[in-house]
Design a protein around this motif. Structure first.
Motif, mmCIF file in Angstrom:
data_model
loop_
_atom_site.group_PDB
_atom_site.id
_atom_site.type_symbol
_atom_site.label_atom_id
_atom_site.label_comp_id
_atom_site.label_asym_id
_atom_site.label_seq_id
_atom_site.Cartn_x
_atom_site.Cartn_y
_atom_site.Cartn_z
ATOM 1 N N PRO C 88 0.812 -1.235 0.000
ATOM 2 C CA PRO C 88 0.000 0.000 0.000
ATOM 3 C C PRO C 88 0.841 1.280 0.000
ATOM 4 O O PRO C 88 0.446 2.279 -0.612
ATOM 5 C CB PRO C 88 -0.811 -0.129 1.290
ATOM 6 C CG PRO C 88 -0.916 -1.591 1.533
ATOM 7 C CD PRO C 88 0.347 -2.194 1.001
ATOM 8 N N LEU C 89 1.996 1.245 0.663
ATOM 9 C CA LEU C 89 2.872 2.425 0.651
ATOM 10 C C LEU C 89 3.387 2.695 -0.763
ATOM 11 O O LEU C 89 3.407 3.847 -1.227
ATOM 12 C CB LEU C 89 4.077 2.207 1.583
ATOM 13 C CG LEU C 89 3.879 2.526 3.056
ATOM 14 C CD1 LEU C 89 5.034 1.933 3.865
ATOM 15 C CD2 LEU C 89 3.799 4.037 3.281
ATOM 16 N N GLN C 90 3.807 1.644 -1.425
ATOM 17 C CA GLN C 90 4.333 1.807 -2.789
ATOM 18 C C GLN C 90 3.243 2.341 -3.713
ATOM 19 O O GLN C 90 3.469 3.240 -4.523
ATOM 20 C CB GLN C 90 4.853 0.456 -3.315
ATOM 21 C CG GLN C 90 6.099 -0.038 -2.566
ATOM 22 C CD GLN C 90 6.465 -1.454 -2.942
ATOM 23 O OE1 GLN C 90 5.597 -2.327 -3.064
ATOM 24 N NE2 GLN C 90 7.769 -1.701 -3.113
ATOM 25 N N ASP C 91 2.053 1.759 -3.550
ATOM 26 C CA ASP C 91 0.920 2.170 -4.374
ATOM 27 C C ASP C 91 0.598 3.654 -4.140
ATOM 28 O O ASP C 91 0.399 4.414 -5.092
ATOM 29 C CB ASP C 91 -0.279 1.277 -4.013
ATOM 30 C CG ASP C 91 -1.486 1.597 -4.869
ATOM 31 O OD1 ASP C 91 -1.338 1.558 -6.098
ATOM 32 O OD2 ASP C 91 -2.556 1.913 -4.302
ATOM 33 N N ALA C 92 0.589 4.049 -2.874
ATOM 34 C CA ALA C 92 0.278 5.452 -2.569
ATOM 35 C C ALA C 92 1.370 6.390 -3.102
ATOM 36 O O ALA C 92 1.084 7.481 -3.593
ATOM 37 C CB ALA C 92 0.112 5.630 -1.056
ATOM 38 N N PHE C 93 2.621 5.948 -3.010
ATOM 39 C CA PHE C 93 3.723 6.772 -3.537
ATOM 40 C C PHE C 93 3.552 6.997 -5.043
ATOM 41 O O PHE C 93 3.787 8.098 -5.534
ATOM 42 C CB PHE C 93 5.084 6.116 -3.243
ATOM 43 C CG PHE C 93 5.710 6.574 -1.952
ATOM 44 C CD1 PHE C 93 4.972 6.594 -0.779
ATOM 45 C CD2 PHE C 93 7.035 6.984 -1.900
ATOM 46 C CE1 PHE C 93 5.540 7.020 0.420
ATOM 47 C CE2 PHE C 93 7.615 7.411 -0.714
ATOM 48 C CZ PHE C 93 6.873 7.425 0.448
ATOM 49 N N HIS C 119 3.431 2.332 14.418
ATOM 50 C CA HIS C 119 2.256 3.187 14.631
ATOM 51 C C HIS C 119 1.303 2.992 13.463
ATOM 52 O O HIS C 119 1.591 3.450 12.358
ATOM 53 C CB HIS C 119 2.663 4.661 14.692
ATOM 54 C CG HIS C 119 3.668 4.973 15.748
ATOM 55 N ND1 HIS C 119 3.338 5.075 17.077
ATOM 56 C CD2 HIS C 119 4.995 5.195 15.683
ATOM 57 C CE1 HIS C 119 4.420 5.361 17.782
ATOM 58 N NE2 HIS C 119 5.447 5.436 16.951
ATOM 59 N N ALA C 120 0.192 2.351 13.725
ATOM 60 C CA ALA C 120 -0.734 2.059 12.632
ATOM 61 C C ALA C 120 -1.357 3.340 12.087
ATOM 62 O O ALA C 120 -1.684 3.435 10.904
ATOM 63 C CB ALA C 120 -1.818 1.099 13.108
ATOM 64 N N ALA C 121 -1.552 4.330 12.953
ATOM 65 C CA ALA C 121 -2.170 5.588 12.505
ATOM 66 C C ALA C 121 -1.291 6.748 12.971
ATOM 67 O O ALA C 121 -1.616 7.454 13.921
ATOM 68 C CB ALA C 121 -3.584 5.710 13.061
ATOM 69 N N PRO C 122 -0.166 6.940 12.315
ATOM 70 C CA PRO C 122 0.775 7.951 12.809
ATOM 71 C C PRO C 122 0.268 9.372 12.581
ATOM 72 O O PRO C 122 -0.475 9.630 11.630
ATOM 73 C CB PRO C 122 2.038 7.696 11.978
ATOM 74 C CG PRO C 122 1.539 7.058 10.721
ATOM 75 C CD PRO C 122 0.311 6.279 11.099
ATOM 76 N N THR C 123 0.680 10.269 13.466
ATOM 77 C CA THR C 123 0.388 11.690 13.265
ATOM 78 C C THR C 123 1.359 12.238 12.217
ATOM 79 O O THR C 123 2.352 11.596 11.879
ATOM 80 C CB THR C 123 0.621 12.474 14.569
ATOM 81 O OG1 THR C 123 2.011 12.343 14.918
ATOM 82 C CG2 THR C 123 -0.235 11.937 15.701
ATOM 83 N N ILE C 155 -4.004 0.420 4.892
ATOM 84 C CA ILE C 155 -3.613 -0.799 5.604
ATOM 85 C C ILE C 155 -4.621 -1.110 6.699
ATOM 86 O O ILE C 155 -5.039 -2.247 6.885
ATOM 87 C CB ILE C 155 -2.191 -0.646 6.197
ATOM 88 C CG1 ILE C 155 -1.170 -0.548 5.059
ATOM 89 C CG2 ILE C 155 -1.854 -1.806 7.121
ATOM 90 C CD1 ILE C 155 0.211 -0.104 5.506
ATOM 91 N N LYS C 156 -5.043 -0.051 7.408
ATOM 92 C CA LYS C 156 -6.006 -0.219 8.493
ATOM 93 C C LYS C 156 -7.331 -0.791 7.958
ATOM 94 O O LYS C 156 -7.887 -1.714 8.522
ATOM 95 C CB LYS C 156 -6.267 1.135 9.156
ATOM 96 C CG LYS C 156 -6.075 1.111 10.662
ATOM 97 C CD LYS C 156 -6.206 2.491 11.219
ATOM 98 C CE LYS C 156 -6.994 2.467 12.520
ATOM 99 N NZ LYS C 156 -7.320 3.831 12.944
ATOM 100 N N LYS C 157 -7.761 -0.206 6.835
ATOM 101 C CA LYS C 157 -9.005 -0.675 6.219
ATOM 102 C C LYS C 157 -8.875 -2.133 5.800
ATOM 103 O O LYS C 157 -9.762 -2.933 6.025
ATOM 104 C CB LYS C 157 -9.329 0.187 4.990
ATOM 105 C CG LYS C 157 -10.550 1.077 5.196
ATOM 106 C CD LYS C 157 -10.987 1.680 3.875
ATOM 107 C CE LYS C 157 -10.712 3.171 3.839
ATOM 108 N NZ LYS C 157 -10.707 3.723 2.486
ATOM 109 N N GLY C 158 -7.721 -2.438 5.199
ATOM 110 C CA GLY C 158 -7.467 -3.811 4.756
ATOM 111 C C GLY C 158 -7.495 -4.780 5.921
ATOM 112 O O GLY C 158 -8.052 -5.878 5.820
ATOM 113 N N ALA C 159 -6.930 -4.344 7.060
ATOM 114 C CA ALA C 159 -6.889 -5.197 8.243
ATOM 115 C C ALA C 159 -8.284 -5.401 8.824
ATOM 116 O O ALA C 159 -8.604 -6.455 9.343
ATOM 117 C CB ALA C 159 -5.957 -4.585 9.292
#
Lengths: 293, 770, 161
Positions: C88-93, C119-123, C155-159
Motif C-alpha cells: 500500500p505504501l508503494q501504491d500510494a507513492f 504506529h498504525a495511525a501515525p500523526t 492498511i487499516k481498512k485492509g486489516a
C-alpha cells in the motif's frame, strides 16, 4: 574501506583475548555508526575488526536497585525502554536525539561513549545520573565513574586490551519509595536541524528535591570542552537551596564558566557559551518540573 | 480540471497523471549507474590533493602499481592529451604540475575491488610544495593575492550560454586584474543625483556561501570501449549530448565514436551538466581494456564537486518618503572557484530589472579562488540575487512604513518594460503572482497570527518574489504511429523531474489520442534526435514544442493517408476514439490501427507515419514565484520553526499539475535549505570543514511543514499550450522570504545566509546588549 | 583475505553468500545478492538511501558490516510488496506522484514501512520524524507525508476487512 579481517567472539573473555592478541591494530565494532565512517574516510585503518554483536553479556537493559545498561544496548532501546523513559528521563532524552531512527537502531551506548566525541549525546545524561563504567580486561573487571572515563578528544581510560561491558547507575529516587525525595532529569541539545545532527551544545541536568530544597544537582555539558564535563560550581550553587528561577539563572551563569568551548564550523565559542546558559536554565527547569510531576 | 480540446477531449494536457516509471521506482527496479555491473568490471578511485594550492614536486606510483589486484595507476604524465588544453574543469582530469583546489585529482587507480583501489591510493607518494592560497574572494581580488590561473584569466561563458538565460549585459573585456576572470556592468540614469534627492538611503551587503546541489545519487559513470575504438558511457547526466561533446573534446575523439547512454539520473539540479569524472573513467577503461566504473563518495561530492558560487552583493538604494524609487547602486562578486564559469550577467540583470529603478549602476566581477570550480545550481545565481534585492525592497518598505506587497507591486516591472540590459521584458506573470500571494490568507492574516505568539517566542511572516528568465536550446523529437495505432515518442531528453509524462501528454493532446496510447522513450546519443540539457527550466518549454510539432506533423501525415483512403478532403476529417472519420458521416472511417499496420506491411504502398521536429528558439518565457513564510522564533536559541509555507508560481499552463506541484515543493525546500542551514564552510587554508551530510545540512522532513502550492497560469506566447518553465522559479524566493519573516518577528535584518540560529541568537543578544 | 560464508534470511529466503569480511551489508546485498534497490547516497548513515530492515528494524545498511548480519533477517525494498502487487505504501507513492529522481525512494519506503508497523495511525509529526533520517532533494517531502498518511489508512481498512 581498506581490507581487514573480522573476529566474531561469543564471550567477553574471548573478546578480551582477541584484543590482547591484536593490540592497537584491532578495533571493536558494535553499531558501527561511528567506526565505519571513520574507516571509510581513512581516519582509522584497523587490520582486525572485532564484532561485539555475538556477546550476549553486552546486551540488554536490566532494571533493579539501579539500572544496568549493557554496552551494546542501542540508543533506540533506551529511547523506548519504559523504565528509562519513566525514571532515567535524561538518558531517554539523549538516546532519542542520536542520529536518525536508522542510526539509533544500530548505535550503542558503549559506542557513543568509547568513541569519546565531546558531543556524545548519551554522555551528559549518564554523567548526570552518576553512572559508572564496568570495564573488562585481562586482569578482570574494574569500575570507573563516567565522569573520570573520558581523558581527551576521542580518548578514554580504556586500555587497548579492555572492553566496556556495561553502565551501571543508582536509581534516582521517585515517590513513593523515596518518601519526600523526588528526582527529575532532562537533556536538551541545540542543533540547527531537528534530526540527523550533532550537538552544538548539550546539557543534562538531574535534580533531587526534598521539602522544596535541592539536595542533589548534577549538570553535565557536551560539546564545550575536549570531553563531556560536569558544571561543578553550578551543581554546588544549587545544593541546599530552593530551586527558584533566580537560583536556576545563577547556576546557568556558573555553568558557562565550566565551558571551555572552541569555535568550529558547528558553532562559535561565543554562541556555545550563550547556549550553555540557555540550556542549563531550560534543563534545570524541565528536570524540576519532572521531579514534581 | 480543464482539458485542451482537439477533435475531442482526449486524456492529455492538464491532467495530473502519475509518471509511468513510478512502479519501477517504488520497487527498487530502476537501475542507476552504480547498479550496473558488467562482467570484468574494474573500480576506479582518485587520489585527491589535500592542499588548496601546491606545486607537485614528485609523484611515485610504483608501490601502488605493485599491489596485486591493481590494473592501472595513472598520473597526468601518462595522459599526453591533457597537455596543451585550455585551463578548465573538464580538462583538469588529473593535475599537471600544480593543484589549484583541495580535492583536485592527482592520480587515478583502477582495481579489481574498491578496497584494493583505496589501498593503492594510500601507496601513492606525492610530494607537494604548498603554496599560499586565495580563499576569500574579496581578498583574492586585491593586488598581491596568490593567483589561481597561471597566465591571467579567461572567462568561460559556456555555462551562461548553456542556460541562455539572459542576453549578456554588455560584458566588458575580461580584465587581467588578479583573479578577476569576468566583469559585467549595467547602468542607466544618474545615480549620484538619485541618491542626493533621496529621503532614505539603505545600504546592505548580502552574502550567500557556496552551496551544493545535493542530489542524493553521487556522480557515477561506467565506461567501456570496443576493439574498434568506440566508447560507451553509462552516465548519470543531465544532458547526454553535452556529455558526449565534452568527453570527445577532452579525449580528442570523434563524437560519433562515443555513445552516451543516459542512465536514470538520481538528481542533478545543474550539478550534472558538465563532465566531471567521465573523461578519467574513460581513460582508465581504455588503458585496462576493461569496463571501469567510478562512483564518487559523498565526501568527494562535497569536497570536489561543482557547487554553486559564493555570491556577495553590496546594494545601496535610495527612495523618497512617498516610496518613489530613486537610485540603486550594486556591486556583485561571484566566487567561481579555481576555474571561470559563473552566469555573472544574470545577477546584474536581476538586480536592475525586477523593479523600475530610474537610475542604477551595477558592477559585477567573477573572481577565482583556490576552491572547487562552480557549476549551475537550479536558477544559477538567482536565489542569491533575489535574496539581496528582495530583502532590500522589504527593508525599504519597512523603513517607509509602507505595505511590503503594495510597495513591490507599485514598482514591479511589467511585460514590455526595459530590463537592465535594455531588452524589453517578455510576457510574464510577476504582477499576477504577487497579487495572488498578497491576497493569500497566510499573508493577509499576519497581524492576527503574530498576536497569538506564546510567551518567550516571536512570530513573523515574510514574503518574497523572484523569477527566472527561462533557458532555450535547440532540440529534437520524433513521433511515430505503430501498427496497433499507438504512438511512440522519442527524444534524448533525460527525465529527472517527470518531464517525460508531460511530453507524452503534449503528444497525446496534439495528436488526438489518450495518454495511455502514448509511450515516450529517452534514447541514447546514437539513436535519439539531438536533445538539449535537462536544465534551465526549458525541457517542457522547448522539447515540448518539438514533441508538439512532431505530433502535429504525424497527425497531418495520418490524416493525409486517411483522406486518400476515404476519398475525402483532410479538412473534412476528424479523429474520434482512435478512428479517423468523415465529419457528419460516422460510419465512414479508418482506424489508426489500420493506417499504422499499412505503414509496416510487406509490399504496402502506404508510407509509415513518422514525423520529427527539430526547432531552435529565440523567445524566452520568464517565470515568477512568490513564497510566504510563517515562522516562530525562539529568541534565546535563535531556532526558527517554519509553521506554514506557501508557494505561488506562474507556470503558464500546468501540463501535469501533479508534476508541477512536485517541482514547486522540491525547489522550495532547496531554497529553504539555502535560507536556513546549508553552506560549504572552508577553513583559512581552503579546506572544506563540513564534508558530510551530517554537517552539510539539507533539510529533513522533520524541519518542514506541508508546503502549500498555488498555481497561477499566465500563458506564454511560444510555449506548448502556453506552458512556462517550472523547475527553477521555486528555488529563488525563500532566502529573502525567511530573512523578511525574521525581520518581521525581531526587527533585525540579517543579510548573511544561511540564517542560522547562531546568527539570529547572537544578533538578538547584541541588540539586547546594545 | 578469504571470503566467508554469510548465512542469513533475505526477504524471507534463507541465503548463503560468500562475502569478504571488509564489505558492508549494503555491498553484500547489492553486489552478492543482486538486490540493488537499497542505494548508497552517502556511505556514512546520514542520508537513509540504504535503509533496510534488520530483524524488523530500519537500519542504515551502509554502517553494518556484512558478517554482522549473520543469522539475522533482512528485508529490502525488493521484499516490501509481492511479485504481483505493490505494498500500500508503494501504491500510494505512485499515485501521489512522489518519486521524481527516485534515488531516495527505496530508503524512504523502508523507513515508512517500519513506522507503520510501529504506529498504525501515525500523526503528521510521527511521520515527519519517522522519515527524518531519509534525505530527499526532489520532493520537499509534502507528497511523501500525504502518501504515507493515506497508506496507513489503506492498511487499516485492509486489516479491518
Amino acid at each position: 574501506m581498506r581490507r581487514f579481517e573480522m573476529i566474531l567472539p561469543s564471550s567477553v573473555d574471548e573478546c578480551v583475548k582477541a584484543l590482547a592478541t591484536h593490540g592497537a591494530g584491532a578495533k571493536t565494532v558494535a553499531g558501527g555508526t561511528d567506526l565505519l565512517p571513520q574507516m571509510k574516510n581513512g581516519l582509522v585503518k584497523p587490520a582486525v575488526v572485532v564484532d561485539l554483536g555475538g556477546i550476549a553479556a553486552l546486551k540488554g537493559v536490566t532494571n533493579g536497585a539501579g539500572l544496568r545498561v549493557g554496552a551494546c544496548a542501542t540508543a533506540r532501546e533506551l529511547e523506548l525502554h519504559p523504565e528509562v523513559r519513566k525514571r532515567y528521563t535524561a538518558l531517554a532524552d539523549g538516546a532519542a536525539l542520536v542520529g536518525s531512527v536508522q542510526v539509533r537502531n544500530l548505535a550503542t551506548v558503549g559506542g557513543n561513549l568509547c568513541n569519546a566525541a565531546p558531543s556524545a549525546d548519551m554522555a551528559p545524561p549518564l554523567m548526570a545520573l552518576e553512572a559508572e563504567a564496568v570495564i573488562a580486561g585481562p586482569k578482570g573487571e574494574r569500575r570507573v565513574p563516567l565522569s573520570a572515563f573520558f581523558t581527551g578528544v576521542r580518548q578514554t581510560v580504556l586500555g587497548a586490551d579492555e572492553l566496556l561491558v556495561a553502565l551501571v547507575m543508582p536509581a534516582p529516587p521517585v515517590p513513593p519509595e523515596a518518601g519526600l525525595y523526588v528526582s527529575g532529569g532532562s537533556y536538551i541539545r541545540h542543533t540547527p536541524r531537528r534530526e540527523l545532527d550533532i550537538a552544538v551544545v548539550g546539557v543534562a541536568s538531574q535534580v533531587t528535591v526534598q521539602n522544596g530544597r535541592c539536595v542533589k544537582a548534577r549538570i553535565a555539558l557536551a560539546s564545550v570542552a575536549p570531553t563531556p564535563v560536569h558544571a561543578t560550581a553550578a551543581e554546588r550553587a544549587l545544593e541546599g537551596q530552593p530551586l527558584t528561577p533566580e537560583r536556576i539563572e545563577q547556576a546557568a551563569g556558573l555553568a558557562v564558566e565550566a565551558a571551555k568551548p572552541i569555535s568550529d564550523q558547528r558553532g562559535s565559542a561565543d554562541f556555545r557559551r550563550h547556549l550553555v546558559r540557555v540550556l542549563t536554565r531550560r534543563t534545570l527547569t524541565a528536570a524540576l518540573a519532572r521531579a514534581r510531576a | 480540471m480543464s482539458v485542451m480540446k482537439t477533435t475531442r477531449d482526449v486524456k492529455g494536457v492538464g491532467l495530473s497523471i502519475p509518471r509511468p516509471d513510478g512502479p519501477d521506482k517504488v520497487t527498487g527496479k530502476v537501475q542507476y549507474v552504480a547498479d550496473i555491473t558488467p562482467r570484468g568490471l574494474l573500480h576506479a578511485k582518485l587520489l585527491r590533493s589535500p592542499h588548496a594550492h601546491a606545486k607537485i614536486v614528485r609523484i611515485d606510483v610504483s608501490k601502488a602499481r605493485a599491489l596485486p589486484g591493481v590494473r592501472a595507476v595513472l598520473t597526468a604524465a601518462d595522459i599526453p592529451e591533457l597537455k596543451g588544453k585550455p585551463a578548465s574543469r573538464a580538462h583538469a582530469v588529473l593535475a599537471i604540475d600544480r593543484v589549484v583546489f583541495a580535492g583536485q585529482p592527482v592520480a587515478a587507480v583502477a582495481a579489481d575491488e574498491v578496497a584494493i583501489a583505496e589501498e593503492a591510493l594510500d601507496l601513492i607518494d606525492v610530494q607537494y610544495e604548498v603554496l599560499p592560497a586565495s580563499v576569500d574572494p574579496l581578498q583574492a581580488m586585491k593586488p598581491g593575492a596568490p593567483p589561481v590561473a597561471e597566465l591571467g584569466t579567461e572567462a568561460d561563458l559556456s555555462e551562461a550560454m548553456a542556460h541562455s538565460a539572459v542576453a549578456m549585459a554588455k560584458g566588458e573585456t575580461p580584465t587581467k586584474a588578479v583573479n578577476v576572470s569576468q566583469t559585467a556592468h549595467v547602468k542607466r540614469g544618474d545615480v549620484a543625483k538619485g541618491f542626493a534627492e533621496s529621503d532614505v538611503v539603505l545600504e546592505h551587503t548580502y552574502r550567500v556561501p557556496m552551496v551544493h546541489q545535493g542530489y542524493i545519487e553521487p556522480h557515477a559513470v561506467l565506461a567501456e570501449w570496443d576493439r574498434s575504438g568506440n566508447l560507451t558511457l553509462w552516465a548519470s547526466t543531465q544532458g547526454s549530448f553535452n556529455t558526449r561533446s565534452e568527453v570527445a573534446d577532452v579525449l580528442g575523439l570523434e563524437e560519433n565514436r562515443i555513445k552516451v547512454i543516459p542512465v536514470e539520473c538520481g538528481g542533478g539540479f545543474g550539478g550534472k551538466i558538465r563532465a566531471l569524472c567521465e573523461p578519467i573513467t574513460a581513460i582508465l577503461a581504455r588503458v585496462t581494456a576493461r569496463p571501469v566504473r567510478y562512483v564518487m563518495t559523498r565526501r568527494e561530492e562535497l569536497e570536489a564537486g561543482m557547487p554553486a558560487p559564493q555570491v556577495i552583493i553590496r546594494l545601496k538604494t535610495g527612495v523618497k518618503k512617498d516610496g518613489t524609487l530613486m537610485a540603486l547602486e550594486g556591486e556583485t562578486v561571484l566566487e567561481s572557484g579555481a576555474f571561470s564559469g559563473t552566469v555573472l550577467a544574470v545577477s546584474a540583470v536581476f538586480l536592475g530589472s525586477l523593479y523600475k529603478w530610474p537610475a542604477f549602476d551595477i558592477k559585477g566581477s567573477e573572481v577565482l579562488t583556490h576552491k572547487p570550480s562552480v557549476a549551475a545550481y537550479r536558477a544559477p545565481v538567482a536565489p542569491q540575487s533575489i535574496f539581496a534585492i528582495d530583502s532590500q525592497m522589504d527593508a525599504l518598505a519597512r523603513a517607509l512604513n509602507i505595505d511590503p506587497v503594495a510597495f513591490r507591486a507599485r514598482h514591479l516591472s511589467k511585460p514590455g518594460d526595459p530590463m537592465a540590459n535594455n531588452q524589453p521584458w517578455a510576457s510574464m506573470g510577476a504582477p499576477e503572482v504577487l497579487q495572488k500571494a498578497g491576497a493569500h490568507r497566510v499573508w493577509k492574516e499576519r497581524e492576527a497570527w503574530k498576536k497569538g505568539a506564546k510567551p518567550g517566542t516571536l512570530r513573523g511572516v515574510g514574503l518574497s518574489l523572484g523569477g527566472w528568465l527561462g533557458g532555450l536550446q535547440p532540440t529534437g523529437a520524433s513521433v511515430k504511429l505503430n501498427p496497433d495505432g499507438t504512438l511512440s515518442v522519442l527524444t534524448g531528453q533525460v527525465d529527472i523531474a517527470g518531464t517525460n509524462i508531460a511530453l507524452a501528454q503534449i503528444a497525446a493532446t496534439a495528436y488526438g489520442v489518450d495518454i495511455d496510447k502514448v509511450k515516450i522513450t529517452t534514447g541514447d546519443t546514437d539513436v535519439a534526435p539531438v536533445t538539449g540539457l535537462s536544465a534551465g527550466s526549458k525541457t517542457v518549454y522547448t522539447v515540448g514544442v518539438a514533441v508538439l510539432q512532431a505530433a502535429q506533423a504525424a497527425r497531418k501525415q495520418t490524416f493525409e493517408i486517411a483522406a486518400a483512403e476515404l476519398e475525402a478532403a483532410v479538412d473534412d476529417l476528424e479523429l474520434v476514439d482512435g478512428k479517423i472519420v468523415v465529419r457528419g458521416v460516422p460510419g465512414k472511417g479508418v482506424t489508426l490501427q489500420s493506417i499504422g499496420k499499412k505503414g509496416n506491411l510487406y509490399m504496402s504502398k502506404v508510407e509509415p507515419v513518422i514525423a520529427s521536429s527539430h526547432p531552435a528558439f529565440s523567445q524566452q518565457a520568464p517565470a515568477f514565484a512568490s513564497q510566504i513564510a510563517r515562522i516562530e522564533l525562539d529568541p534565546d536559541t535563535g531556532e526558527v520553526t517554519l509553521k506554514d509555507f506557501v508557494i505561488v508560481q506562474d507556470v503558464g499552463k500546468a501540463i501535469n499539475p501533479l508534476a508541477v506541484e512536485g517541482q514547486m515543493q522540491g525547489g522550495a525546500v532547496q531554497s529553504l535549505g539555502m535560507a536556513l542551514t546549508e553552506g560549504l564552510v572552508y577553513d583559512d587554508q581552503g579546506r572544506l570543514t563540513n564534508p558530510s551530510l551530517l554537517d552539510y545540512r539539507k533539510l529533513t522532513a522533520a524541519d518542514l511543514p506541508n508546503l502549500e502550492t498555488v498555481i497561477v497560469e499566465v500563458p506564454s506566447p511560444a510555449g506548448p499550450f502556453g506552458a512556462r518553465g517550472v523547475g527553477e522559479p521555486p528555488i529563488i524566493p525563500a532566502p529573502a522570504a525567511i530573512a523578511n519573516a525574521i525581520a518581521d518577528a525581531t526587527g533585525v535584518r540579517l543579510t548573511e545566509a544561511p540564517l542560522t540560529p547562531e546568527r539570529i541568537a547572537l544578533a538578538l543578544a547584541r541588540r539586547g546588549a546594545g | 583475505m578469504p571470503k566467508q560464508i554469510l548465512s542469513f534470511t533475505v526477504n524471507g529466503d534463507k541465503v548463503d553468500l560468500l562475502v569478504p569480511p571488509y564489505v558492508t551489508l549494503l555491498d553484500a546485498l547489492r553486489d552478492e545478492a543482486g538486490l540493488t534497490g537499497p542505494k548508497e547516497g552517502c556511505g556514512t548513515g546520514d542520508c537513509g538511501a540504504c535503509t533496510v530492515h534488520l530483524d524488523g528494524k530500519p537500519v542504515a545498511s551502509c554502517l553494518v558490516l556484512a558478517l554482522q548480519a549473520r543469522g539475522r533477517s533482512v528485508r529490502t525494498i525488493e521484499g516490501l510488496g509481492t511479485a504481483t502487487a505493490l505494498h500500500p505504501l508503494q501504491d500510494a507513492f505512485v499515485r501521489h506522484g512522489v518519486p521524481q529522481c527516485g534515488f531516495c525512494i527505496p530508503g524512504v519506503l523502508m523507513a515508512a514501512a517500519a513506522l507503520l508497523e510501529e504506529h498504525a495511525a501515525p500523526t503528521e509529526e510521527q511521520i515527519r520524524y519517522g522519515i527524518a533520517g531519509n534525505l530527499c532533494r526532489c520532493t520537499g517531502y509534502t507528497k511523501m507525508v500525504a502518501a504515507i498518511t493515506e497508506a496507513a489508512g489503506m492498511i487499516k481498512k485492509g486489516a479491518a476487512r
